[in-house]
Each structure stands twice: as structure tokens, then as C-alpha cells.
Design an enzyme around this catalytic site. Structure first.
Site, PDB file in Angstrom:
ATOM      1  N   CYS A 161      -1.100 -23.010   2.637  1.00 33.99           N
ATOM      2  CA  CYS A 161      -0.827 -23.171   4.069  1.00 33.99           C
ATOM      3  C   CYS A 161       0.066 -24.370   4.378  1.00 33.99           C
ATOM      4  O   CYS A 161       0.461 -24.565   5.531  1.00 33.99           O
ATOM      5  CB  CYS A 161      -2.144 -23.280   4.828  1.00 33.99           C
ATOM      6  N   HIS A 301      -3.523 -28.589  12.414  1.00 31.51           N
ATOM      7  CA  HIS A 301      -3.660 -27.461  11.489  1.00 31.51           C
ATOM      8  C   HIS A 301      -4.650 -26.477  12.107  1.00 31.51           C
ATOM      9  O   HIS A 301      -4.424 -25.274  12.083  1.00 31.51           O
ATOM     10  CB  HIS A 301      -4.118 -27.948  10.119  1.00 31.51           C
ATOM     11  N   GLU A 312     -10.431 -32.426  10.357  1.00 27.08           N
ATOM     12  CA  GLU A 312      -9.142 -32.839  10.919  1.00 27.08           C
ATOM     13  C   GLU A 312      -9.341 -33.727  12.141  1.00 27.08           C
ATOM     14  O   GLU A 312      -8.607 -34.705  12.335  1.00 27.08           O
ATOM     15  CB  GLU A 312      -8.285 -31.625  11.265  1.00 27.08           C
ATOM     16  N   LYS A 333      -2.583 -22.008  16.652  1.00 27.72           N
ATOM     17  CA  LYS A 333      -3.150 -20.898  15.890  1.00 27.72           C
ATOM     18  C   LYS A 333      -4.151 -20.102  16.726  1.00 27.72           C
ATOM     19  O   LYS A 333      -4.496 -18.971  16.363  1.00 27.72           O
ATOM     20  CB  LYS A 333      -3.827 -21.406  14.620  1.00 27.72           C
ATOM     21  N   HIS A 338      -3.119 -17.481  11.900  1.00 27.72           N
ATOM     22  CA  HIS A 338      -2.695 -18.361  10.812  1.00 27.72           C
ATOM     23  C   HIS A 338      -1.643 -17.653   9.971  1.00 27.72           C
ATOM     24  O   HIS A 338      -1.949 -16.692   9.264  1.00 27.72           O
ATOM     25  CB  HIS A 338      -3.911 -18.725   9.965  1.00 27.72           C
ATOM     26  N   PHE A 397      -4.952 -24.596   1.053  1.00 30.00           N
ATOM     27  CA  PHE A 397      -5.889 -24.390  -0.052  1.00 30.00           C
ATOM     28  C   PHE A 397      -5.331 -25.122  -1.287  1.00 30.00           C
ATOM     29  O   PHE A 397      -4.138 -25.042  -1.588  1.00 30.00           O
ATOM     30  CB  PHE A 397      -6.029 -22.908  -0.376  1.00 30.00           C
TER      31      PHE A 397
END
Length: 411
Positions: A161, A301, A312, A333, A338, A397
Site C-alpha cells: 500500500c 492512510h 496512525e 478512503k 483502498h 503490508f
């Protein structure tokens, strides 16, 4: 470093302006999956690109030979090149000084699934000779360079990502180092496929709100249960500032900082205290020569996962202190879903538009804010506010962290 062109293909629209208007209106791109029969899957919805016509950008032979992720990338790149007037005869740059970096998390996964099925059902003789060129992740970057004859640095980033945030950051560095004058940078993803949806669903990463997909992506909300798969492409034209000025280019904003690191913690989960994310933001601010209080907006994110949103938020509080409560820390998002490897470039492009237009898209589906996610995310309504500096966070990831900074261009 100037941003002189933008191109978008997203679940909210097939151009920059369509996407921007939908974002400000708080529209969700989520709906039941239409591309294939998803009835056997535990998750049967996603944020698909709608009404995409590849024939606007390539001929029939190309369409047959390019995976959908490459088609999205070419469409976004054509838009961005045109927007920056790079194809105008009087302002074409030296092609040897133009690079292309277009990343992807999964490459041609739809082609991979299709060719595996053909092999198993009909044998090796029926496998397409175009399988590898369609599937390989670097195909999009290669095809864009060939389309325009851009012979500068050319490669593909792959870091889950964080992929296209790395692409934009690397483009920034290449121009800083004098390796190129212009870089076509971004990401593309077309991973709404049976195998990919099944895998993400089985790891319990996806929201399972099959009966209300438009309400499924809800970053920072107490009832969030996972992210919503999206797809599309985002491409930006990054250009050395004086080079852009000499050719009279329109300048959207300035790229001023790039921070990247690794959690070195877990293959899918973020560090619980957000330590890696915190350090990436600090590195970005230091690279840009910015003080925390100069930042007005952070595109989070913010995937809508229980662990990620908390980590976050903690990271932002750790970096910005009391100022964290004065800026807007929102997640688009909630509307786009995503886009995996394309998410970073899309969200950085949104930051570019925010500082250019002084409008901040909302975070939708905010009904019961999580007490641990208590910063201002522009809940359910766009905000008009002057923003001189914005940050874009992308965490992938594998523990890959990227933060990018953009500043209003004031001539």
C-alpha cells in the site's frame, strides 16, 4: 519541485475533476461487485471503477494485450501528460530527461487468474504468449514510456500500500539528484478479482457490510470492521521548478518532502504505537524543512481497520502534539476505498488539490467516533480552509511507511 500535471481514474470518476467533485460531495464509490459473480465470496462489494472506456486512450489491439491495471495507468498518464502540456510541440522536454515510475501492488492479477484457469482446463498449449507481458508489474511503466518515447529512468515500485507513494518520492529524489528534469510518477491497481477478494476477506482485513456497502468504509468510526477494496490509477507529473517555469507550465503545487522507513515489526499489522509511522512523518518534515505547526492537512492512510486507525492517530499525536487538534486529519478512503498500490499517488494528488484550492474533502460514515481516534477528520462534510502545507501518509503490508509533503505554490 513542481507538480505540473495530474491524471486520475478512480471509483469516483474517470478524470481529475469528476473525482474531485465527488470527493467534495462526500460520495461513496462502494457498490456490489459487477465484474464477476461474487456470490460465493464472503465479501461481495468493492469500489470498482465505473464506465471506464479504454478506447479513449488505446486501440483495440492494445486493449486485448494489456491487463486492466495497465489500461488504467495509460489513461491516467495520458491525462497527466496532456494536463502538463508535455505533448505540446513548443514545450516538449528532452525525452532522455523524462523518467517514468508507475508502481503497482499486484500487477496483472486478473490476467494471472485467467491464464491459470486456462492452463488447468485446457493445458499449456492454450496459455497466451502475452501472459508474462500482461502480468508483469513493470508493464504499466514500460508501456507509458514507450507511448511517449520517454527514455529516462524507468521502473516499477512494489511495496504494497506504500507502492505509489514510493514512486512519487523516488521521482522527487531523481529530479533532486539531477537524473531527470521530469518524471511521470504514480500507481495503478486492478485487484478486484475473485482470488484477491477471497484472500483479503479470509485474513479478515475487509469490511463485511454486504448489505450496506456505501457505509462500509468508515475510518476512525467505532463500528469500523475493515477496509473496502478499490481500484484505479493516479499519475502526477513532477518537474524541476526552473524547467517548469522556462516552458511556461502551470504549477499546481510544490513537492517539498519525502520520508520513508520500515516498522520491522509484522508482515500485515502496524506497530501498535505507530512508531514507524511517527518516524516517517518526522523524516518528511525534516526533509522539507517544515515545522509541525505549518501543516494544515494530513491525508491519513486511514484504511478503516481497527488496529491501523488507532496506531496512525497515536503517531500523529506523537509528532504534532497540541497542533494535532488544530489540523484536519482525514481519510478519503472512506469514499474511494483502498486502491492498494495506487492509493499513495491518488491521496498525494488529493493533497495537491487541497493546497491549490483550499478545500478539504470529508471523511464520510462518521456516526460514532472511536474515542482513541479523536482528531478532526472533517466528518461527513467538506471544509473550506486555507492550507499551505499538506502531508500524505501511506503504510503498506510488510511495514513500509512513506510520508510525502506538498506546499502551496506562491510564485
Amino acid at each position: 519541485m513542481a507538480v505540473t500535471g495530474l491524471g486520475l481514474v478512480t471509483p469516483l470518476g474517470n478524470t481529475v475533476e469528476e473525482t474531485w467533485e465527488a470527493l467534495l460531495a462526500g460520495k461513496s464509490g462502494a457498490a456490489p461487485i459487477s465484474r464477476f459473480d461474487a456470490s460465493r465470496l464472503p465479501v461481495r462489494f468493492a469500489c470498482e471503477v465505473k464506465g471506464f472506456n479504454p478506447g479513449l486512450y488505446m486501440d483495440k489491439k492494445e486493449i486485448r494485450r494489456y491487463d486492466l491495471f495497465s489500461q488504467f495507468a495509460i489513461a491516467a498518464a495520458v491525462q497527466a501528460v496532456k494536463d502538463a502540456c508535455l505533448d505540446a510541440e513548443q514545450s516538449r522536454p528532452d525525452p532522455k530527461r523524462v523518467g517514468v515510475i508507475i508502481g503497482t501492488g499486484t500487477g496483472g492479477i486478473a490476467t494471472f487468474e485467467e491464464q491459470c484457469r486456462i492452463y488447468l482446463e485446457h493445458g499449456p498449449g492454450r496459455v497466451s504468449p502475452f501472459f508474462v507481458p500482461m502480468f508483469m508489474p513493470n508493464a504499466a511503466s514500460a508501456l507509458v514510456s514507450m507511448r511517449y518515447g520517454y527514455a529516462g529512468p524507468n521502473y516499477c515500485t512494489v511495496s504494497a500500500c506504500a507502492t505509489s507513494a514510493h514512486a512519487v518520492g523516488d521521482a522527487f529524489r531523481l529530479i533532486q539528484m539531477g537524473e531527470a528534469d521530469v518524471v511521470v510518477a504514480g500507481g495503478s491497481e486492478a485487484a478486484i478479482t475473485p482470488l484477491a477478494i477471497a484472500s483479503f476477506a479470509n485474513m479478515k482485513a475487509l469490511s463485511e457490510r454486504n448489505d450496506e456497502p456505501e457505509r462500509a468504509s468508515r475510518p476512525f468510526d467505532k463500528q469500523r470492521d475493515g477496509f473496502v477494496m478499490g481500484e484505479g490509477a493516479a499519475v502526477l507529473i513532477l518537474e524541476e521548478l526552473e524547467h517548469a517555469r522556462r516552458r511556461g507550465a502551470r504549477i499546481y503545487a510544490e513537492v517539498v518532502g519525502y520520508g520513508m522507513n520500515a516498522d520491522a515489526y509484522h508482515i500485515t499489522a502496524p506497530a501498535p504505537d505507530g512508531a514507524g509511522a511517527k518516524e516517517a512523518m518526522r523524516l518528511c518534515l525534516r526533509d522539507a524543512g517544515l515545522k509541525p505547526e505549518e501543516v494544515g492537512y494530513i491525508n491519513a492512510h486511514g484504511t478503516s481497520t481497527p488496529q491501523g486507525d488507532v496506531a496512525e492517530t497515536a503517531a500523529v499525536k506523537g509528532v504534532f502534539g497540541e497542533h494535532a487538534r488544530k489540523l484536519v486529519f482525514g481519510s478519503t478512503k472512506s469514499m474511494t476505498g483502498h486502491l492498494l498500490g495506487a492509493a499513495g499517488a491518488l491521496e498525494f494528488a488529493i493533497c495537491v488539490l487541497v493546497v491549490q484550492r483550499d478545500k478539504i474533502p470529508p471523511t464520510i460514515n462518521q456516526e460514532e467516533p472511536d474515542p482513541e481516534c479523536d482528531l478532526d477528520c472533517a466528518p461527513n462534510r467538506a471544509v473550506e480552509r486555507e492550507v499551505k502545507v499538506a502531508l500524505s501518509n501511506s503504510f503498506g503490508f510488510g511495514g513500509h511507511n512513506v510520508c510525502l509533503a506538498v506546499r502551496k505554490f506562491e510564485g
